[in-house]
Design a protein around this motif. Sequence first.
Motif, PDB file in Angstrom:
ATOM      1  N   UNK A  20     -80.069  19.820 -66.662  1.00  0.00           N
ATOM      2  CA  UNK A  20     -80.694  19.985 -68.260  1.00  0.00           C
ATOM      3  C   UNK A  20     -80.075  19.043 -69.217  1.00  0.00           C
ATOM      4  N   UNK A  21     -78.607  19.470 -68.998  1.00  0.00           N
ATOM      5  CA  UNK A  21     -77.869  18.143 -70.012  1.00  0.00           C
ATOM      6  C   UNK A  21     -77.914  17.039 -69.997  1.00  0.00           C
ATOM      7  N   UNK A  22     -78.045  16.595 -68.156  1.00  0.00           N
ATOM      8  CA  UNK A  22     -78.446  14.730 -67.627  1.00  0.00           C
ATOM      9  C   UNK A  22     -79.878  14.514 -68.293  1.00  0.00           C
ATOM     10  N   UNK A  23     -80.538  15.705 -68.110  1.00  0.00           N
ATOM     11  CA  UNK A  23     -82.419  15.242 -68.803  1.00  0.00           C
ATOM     12  C   UNK A  23     -82.185  15.246 -70.358  1.00  0.00           C
ATOM     13  N   UNK A  24     -81.306  15.800 -70.896  1.00  0.00           N
ATOM     14  CA  UNK A  24     -80.988  15.900 -72.232  1.00  0.00           C
ATOM     15  C   UNK A  24     -80.805  14.185 -72.392  1.00  0.00           C
ATOM     16  N   UNK A  25     -79.572  13.995 -71.712  1.00  0.00           N
ATOM     17  CA  UNK A  25     -79.486  12.390 -72.312  1.00  0.00           C
ATOM     18  C   UNK A  25     -79.831  10.877 -71.791  1.00  0.00           C
ATOM     19  N   UNK A  26     -81.533  11.546 -70.862  1.00  0.00           N
ATOM     20  CA  UNK A  26     -82.472  10.599 -70.539  1.00  0.00           C
ATOM     21  C   UNK A  26     -81.952  10.517 -69.299  1.00  0.00           C
ATOM     22  N   UNK A  27     -81.513  11.095 -68.791  1.00  0.00           N
ATOM     23  CA  UNK A  27     -80.371  10.416 -67.389  1.00  0.00           C
ATOM     24  C   UNK A  27     -81.704  11.317 -66.400  1.00  0.00           C
ATOM     25  N   UNK A  28     -82.173  10.405 -65.030  1.00  0.00           N
ATOM     26  CA  UNK A  28     -82.419  10.999 -63.658  1.00  0.00           C
ATOM     27  C   UNK A  28     -81.508  11.546 -62.654  1.00  0.00           C
ATOM     28  N   UNK A  29     -80.607  12.286 -62.943  1.00  0.00           N
ATOM     29  CA  UNK A  29     -80.457  12.665 -60.986  1.00  0.00           C
ATOM     30  C   UNK A  29     -80.500  13.322 -60.195  1.00  0.00           C
ATOM     31  N   UNK A  30     -80.290  12.975 -58.996  1.00  0.00           N
ATOM     32  CA  UNK A  30     -80.937  13.155 -57.619  1.00  0.00           C
ATOM     33  C   UNK A  30     -80.347  14.957 -57.668  1.00  0.00           C
ATOM     34  N   UNK A  31     -81.312  15.649 -56.941  1.00  0.00           N
ATOM     35  CA  UNK A  31     -80.711  17.206 -57.019  1.00  0.00           C
ATOM     36  C   UNK A  31     -80.238  17.182 -55.664  1.00  0.00           C
ATOM     37  N   UNK A  32     -79.183  17.981 -55.594  1.00  0.00           N
ATOM     38  CA  UNK A  32     -78.961  18.294 -54.613  1.00  0.00           C
ATOM     39  C   UNK A  32     -78.086  19.418 -54.469  1.00  0.00           C
ATOM     40  N   UNK A  33     -78.434  20.007 -53.259  1.00  0.00           N
ATOM     41  CA  UNK A  33     -77.991  21.740 -52.686  1.00  0.00           C
ATOM     42  C   UNK A  33     -78.523  21.328 -50.956  1.00  0.00           C
ATOM     43  N   UNK A  34     -78.102  22.969 -50.888  1.00  0.00           N
ATOM     44  CA  UNK A  34     -77.924  23.154 -49.381  1.00  0.00           C
ATOM     45  C   UNK A  34     -79.589  23.934 -49.421  1.00  0.00           C
ATOM     46  N   UNK A  35     -80.918  23.646 -50.522  1.00  0.00           N
ATOM     47  CA  UNK A  35     -81.812  24.569 -50.237  1.00  0.00           C
ATOM     48  C   UNK A  35     -82.763  23.637 -50.365  1.00  0.00           C
ATOM     49  N   UNK A  36     -83.864  23.383 -49.828  1.00  0.00           N
ATOM     50  CA  UNK A  36     -85.139  22.642 -50.089  1.00  0.00           C
ATOM     51  C   UNK A  36     -85.956  23.480 -51.308  1.00  0.00           C
ATOM     52  N   UNK A  37     -86.208  25.091 -50.250  1.00  0.00           N
ATOM     53  CA  UNK A  37     -87.100  25.474 -51.476  1.00  0.00           C
ATOM     54  C   UNK A  37     -86.515  25.475 -53.003  1.00  0.00           C
ATOM     55  N   UNK A  38     -85.176  25.979 -53.000  1.00  0.00           N
ATOM     56  CA  UNK A  38     -84.281  26.237 -54.345  1.00  0.00           C
ATOM     57  C   UNK A  38     -84.527  24.455 -55.165  1.00  0.00           C
ATOM     58  N   UNK A  39     -84.180  23.390 -54.161  1.00  0.00           N
ATOM     59  CA  UNK A  39     -84.493  22.903 -54.871  1.00  0.00           C
ATOM     60  C   UNK A  39     -85.697  22.447 -55.178  1.00  0.00           C
ATOM     61  N   UNK A  40     -87.085  22.833 -54.905  1.00  0.00           N
ATOM     62  CA  UNK A  40     -88.380  22.036 -55.332  1.00  0.00           C
ATOM     63  C   UNK A  40     -88.605  23.096 -56.284  1.00  0.00           C
ATOM     64  N   UNK A  41     -87.885  24.644 -56.406  1.00  0.00           N
ATOM     65  CA  UNK A  41     -88.310  25.309 -57.456  1.00  0.00           C
ATOM     66  C   UNK A  41     -87.567  24.734 -58.614  1.00  0.00           C
ATOM     67  N   UNK A  42     -86.374  24.272 -58.634  1.00  0.00           N
ATOM     68  CA  UNK A  42     -85.984  23.647 -59.504  1.00  0.00           C
ATOM     69  C   UNK A  42     -86.380  23.118 -60.764  1.00  0.00           C
ATOM     70  N   UNK A  43     -86.884  21.442 -59.197  1.00  0.00           N
ATOM     71  CA  UNK A  43     -87.186  20.176 -59.502  1.00  0.00           C
ATOM     72  C   UNK A  43     -88.583  20.251 -60.536  1.00  0.00           C
ATOM     73  N   UNK A  44     -89.641  21.212 -60.199  1.00  0.00           N
ATOM     74  CA  UNK A  44     -90.715  21.745 -60.535  1.00  0.00           C
ATOM     75  C   UNK A  44     -90.517  22.215 -62.382  1.00  0.00           C
ATOM     76  N   UNK A  45     -89.048  23.252 -62.662  1.00  0.00           N
ATOM     77  CA  UNK A  45     -89.097  24.073 -63.514  1.00  0.00           C
ATOM     78  C   UNK A  45     -88.316  22.818 -64.243  1.00  0.00           C
ATOM     79  N   UNK A  46     -87.941  21.913 -64.307  1.00  0.00           N
ATOM     80  CA  UNK A  46     -87.371  20.819 -64.464  1.00  0.00           C
ATOM     81  C   UNK A  46     -88.335  19.755 -65.615  1.00  0.00           C
ATOM     82  N   UNK A  47     -89.834  20.127 -64.899  1.00  0.00           N
ATOM     83  CA  UNK A  47     -90.657  19.047 -65.273  1.00  0.00           C
ATOM     84  C   UNK A  47     -91.157  18.515 -63.929  1.00  0.00           C
ATOM     85  N   UNK A  48     -90.624  18.361 -62.957  1.00  0.00           N
ATOM     86  CA  UNK A  48     -90.530  17.197 -61.398  1.00  0.00           C
ATOM     87  C   UNK A  48     -90.416  15.950 -61.812  1.00  0.00           C
ATOM     88  N   UNK A  49     -90.857  14.945 -60.899  1.00  0.00           N
ATOM     89  CA  UNK A  49     -90.404  14.147 -60.673  1.00  0.00           C
ATOM     90  C   UNK A  49     -88.991  13.807 -60.720  1.00  0.00           C
TER      91      UNK A  49
END
Length: 387
Positions: A20-49
């Motif tokens: 959230x802080x990265x997006x607030x600074x205008x960065x577009x981080x690649x989101x990485x973790x072990x669960x694709x499902x959780x990552x999909x949900x997170x990316x959608x929560x953060x506005x997708x894309x």
Amino acid sequence: MAGRVVLFGATGYTGRLTAEAMLGRGLRPVLAARSAEKLDRLAADLGGDLEIRTADVSDPPSVRALVDEGDVLVTTVGPFVRWGAPAAAAATTAGAHYLDSTGEAPFIKEVFERYAPVAARAGCGMLTAFGYDYVPGNLAGGIALREAGDAAARVDTGYFITGPADPDAMSGGTRASLGGMFGAPAFVYRDGIVRGERSAKRLRTFPVGSRELPALSIGTSEHYALPRLAPNLREVNAYVGWFGPASRALQLVSGGAELAMKLPGAERLWETVTGRLLQGSSGGPDEASRAKRSSHIVAIAYDGGGRALSEVHVTGVEGYTFTGAILAWGAERAVAGDLRGSGALGPVDAFGLDELVVGCAEAGIAPETGSGGSAAEGRRPETASGS
Ligand SMILES: NC(=O)c1ccc[n+]([C@@H]2O[C@H](COP(=O)([O-])OP(=O)(O)OC[C@H]3O[C@@H](n4cnc5c(N)ncnc54)[C@H](OP(=O)(O)O)[C@@H]3O)[C@@H](O)[C@H]2O)c1
């Protein structure tokens, strides 16, 4: 072309705050973790894309595949003593800059002693413990040493949390990491070298507001990084004051734990027990809860005779808010090519003290007005009590 910022552990509590802080600074981080499902949900929560990538520390090549030369890898996958190595190795092998959120002394030591030469050869910077643990103490210590000048022979830092006590104020990840923190070997800086010493070996008090509060010794990045700023420094001590009146009891328990760990099989048993506690992300304090607490970090520089030369207080937001925000700030600066060196870097030598003051203020922690302006005139020399 500028590299990418890859945030590993994005689906965890601290990872999300950092995203959230990265997006607030205008960065577009690649989101990485072990669960694709959780990552999909997170990316959608953060506005997708946002690009998502899966990687698991039990499969180190998957972590290595996250980064290329010139990228910035930010990792919040902890406990780091257990799970940190694949990300540190991935960054140094790829030639990517690296930031982590650890607070664990053995892992900090690994970065400064084992990974540093490899990172230096690869031309990348490693910023370990780049969160509340332990950026503010480096900031306060850096200012105190600048104020004290060449006479500074020793500096002590102390970390305190102010606000109501709340058992839910810690994230699951912090709890899991804390279990290892006080049973594990740590270190101090003495006579020009980092030496082994167990956590909580020493206890001292620091002035916090109108009170003197107790704090326990711990191994931090200050021990490696602050001596780089002051050529005559012979001693660095760091303390955490998170345990209030229970500090003395914890000091005794820590002494007992050190003896117990020497028993045959104890280390393996400890790993099994703490491993069972690590069941994945269990969240942390919400925004309202975080807003009730704040941070107060003290640094005092002394001359060779134990006389206080300067005393600096930095205060502001509580630790999790600060950690997400300072990781985002550091990643932004690193990807812009602003790191002043390679290898394992302390917060001050990575960016310069004045730049770090700005970054920390943006992340919510700043020197108190008037703090650090005058030496603690007449303050008695502080001595620590060991056990
Ligand atoms: N320096 C500081 O001041 C500070 C502040 C905050 C946190 N921390 C430290 O940061 C670490 C994270 O804390 P947290 O509260 O965010 O913990 P958390 O919520 O448990 O998050 C841990 C993250 O690591 C991921 N993970 C776990 N096992 C993995 C594996 N095998 N492969 C890949 N990813 C894996 C988790 O994925 P899942 O979502 O799939 O479980 C999650 O994304 C802890 O070590 C904590 O002590 C330090």
